[in-house]
Each structure stands twice: as structure tokens, then as C-alpha cells.
Design an enzyme around this catalytic site. Structure first.
Site, PDB file in Angstrom:
ATOM      1  N   GLU A   2       0.819  -1.207   0.000  1.00 50.01           N
ATOM      2  CA  GLU A   2       0.000   0.000   0.000  1.00 50.01           C
ATOM      3  C   GLU A   2       0.857   1.263   0.000  1.00 50.01           C
ATOM      4  O   GLU A   2       0.475   2.271  -0.601  1.00 50.01           O
ATOM      5  CB  GLU A   2      -0.997  -0.034   1.153  1.00 50.01           C
ATOM      6  CG  GLU A   2      -2.109  -1.021   0.835  1.00 50.01           C
ATOM      7  CD  GLU A   2      -2.954  -1.447   2.004  1.00 50.01           C
ATOM      8  OE1 GLU A   2      -4.170  -1.514   1.826  1.00 50.01           O
ATOM      9  OE2 GLU A   2      -2.398  -1.720   3.083  1.00 50.01           O
ATOM     10  N   GLU A  22      -4.010 -10.101   3.079  1.00 48.02           N
ATOM     11  CA  GLU A  22      -4.935  -9.824   4.183  1.00 48.02           C
ATOM     12  C   GLU A  22      -6.150 -10.734   4.205  1.00 48.02           C
ATOM     13  O   GLU A  22      -6.602 -11.160   5.267  1.00 48.02           O
ATOM     14  CB  GLU A  22      -5.409  -8.362   4.145  1.00 48.02           C
ATOM     15  CG  GLU A  22      -4.348  -7.352   4.519  1.00 48.02           C
ATOM     16  CD  GLU A  22      -3.570  -6.810   3.330  1.00 48.02           C
ATOM     17  OE1 GLU A  22      -3.401  -7.536   2.330  1.00 48.02           O
ATOM     18  OE2 GLU A  22      -3.100  -5.662   3.409  1.00 48.02           O
TER      19      GLU A  22
END
Length: 148
Positions: A2, A22
Site C-alpha cells: 500500500e 490480508e
């Protein structure tokens, strides 16, 4: 991943891996991944990576447009510094305005994006930096930009 997605330019070493694992622990990439990845790669590729937790290597990241280039690990910092120097050699007002036009323009249609460019142009063409750039070009020397 990210943090990398928040960057304008991404360079990867040949041994880099990218992905959003995730979902494999019951979470989703909530640090901007679901918004930034599909704006960089295709929606289908982003969906596959995000929904499956698929990890890709640097060459695949290059192939899908996630990274600008792949270099040997020992060349990673020199390659990044070369791009940074190239950016710093440009006029700071022009670069700042170009980034503003890109970022703002991506959230609007092409017609409005082109109007935005037209609206931003006077900010740069009346600058001392633009005059210096034209002078330096005609004198066949590197410009000395001052951000004014």
C-alpha cells in the site's frame, strides 16, 4: 504494497514480491489498496490479487504495470536516484503543476482534464523558471531553475 501504491513511480528489485495477503487472515487491504491498485492495473487483475491474496513476483508486477521497471537488487537505489535526479533537473513549478494536473485530472473526464491543463498553464508560462528554461535551451546549457 500500500505504501508502494501511494508512490508516483515504483522500481522493484528482481527478487521483490507484491500482494495483499490480508484476505487469508480475514481482513482486506484497508490502507488504500482496494482504491489504488485498480487505478494502476486493470480491475480484473486488481480483483484477483485482492480477493485471492495472490502474491506476484517483480516481473509479473512489471508486466501488469504495477512497477515502472525491475532492476538487480544492487541497482535498486542507483536506479531510484537516477530517476529522482532526472525529476530534480526539471523545473519545480512545472513538475508540481504536472502532478497536480495528473492527480486532479484522473478524477474527471478527458474534456474537463484538458480544461484543467489550460487553466493551469498560465501559472507556469509566466514564471521565471519557464523564461530561464527557454533561455537555457537557446543557449544550449542546462537551466538553473529557482522555483519562481
Amino acid at each position: 504494497m500500500e505504501i508502494a501504491l501511494a508512490c508516483d513511480i515504483r522500481i522493484a528489485s528482481e527478487n521483490a514480491k507484491f500482494g495483499f495477503p490480508e484476505v487469508k487472515v480475514g481482513m482486506f487491504p484497508a490502507g488504500g489498496g482496494t482504491q489504488r491498485l485498480p487505478r494502476i492495473v486493470s480491475a480484473g487483475v486488481a480483483a484477483e490479487m485482492i480477493f485471492t491474496g495472490k502474491i506476484i513476483d517483480a516481473n509479473e508486477a512489471f508486466h501488469i504495470g504495477l512497477v515502472n521497471k525491475v532492476v538487480l537488487l544492487e541497482q535498486l537505489m542507483p536506479a531510484a536516484m537516477e530517476i529522482a535526479k532526472s525529476i530534480c533537473d526539471g523545473g519545480p513549478l512545472a513538475i508540481r503543476t504536472a502532478k497536480e494536473a495528473m492527480v486532479r485530472g484522473m478524477s474527471m473526464g478527458l474534456e474537463n482534464g484538458l480544461k484543467l491543463e489550460t487553466m493551469l498553464t498560465p501559472r507556469v508560462v509566466v514564471s521565471e523558471d519557464f523564461a530561464e528554461g527557454i533561455r537555457a535551451f537557446s543557449e544550449k546549457r542546462p537551466p538553473k531553475f529557482r522555483g519562481k
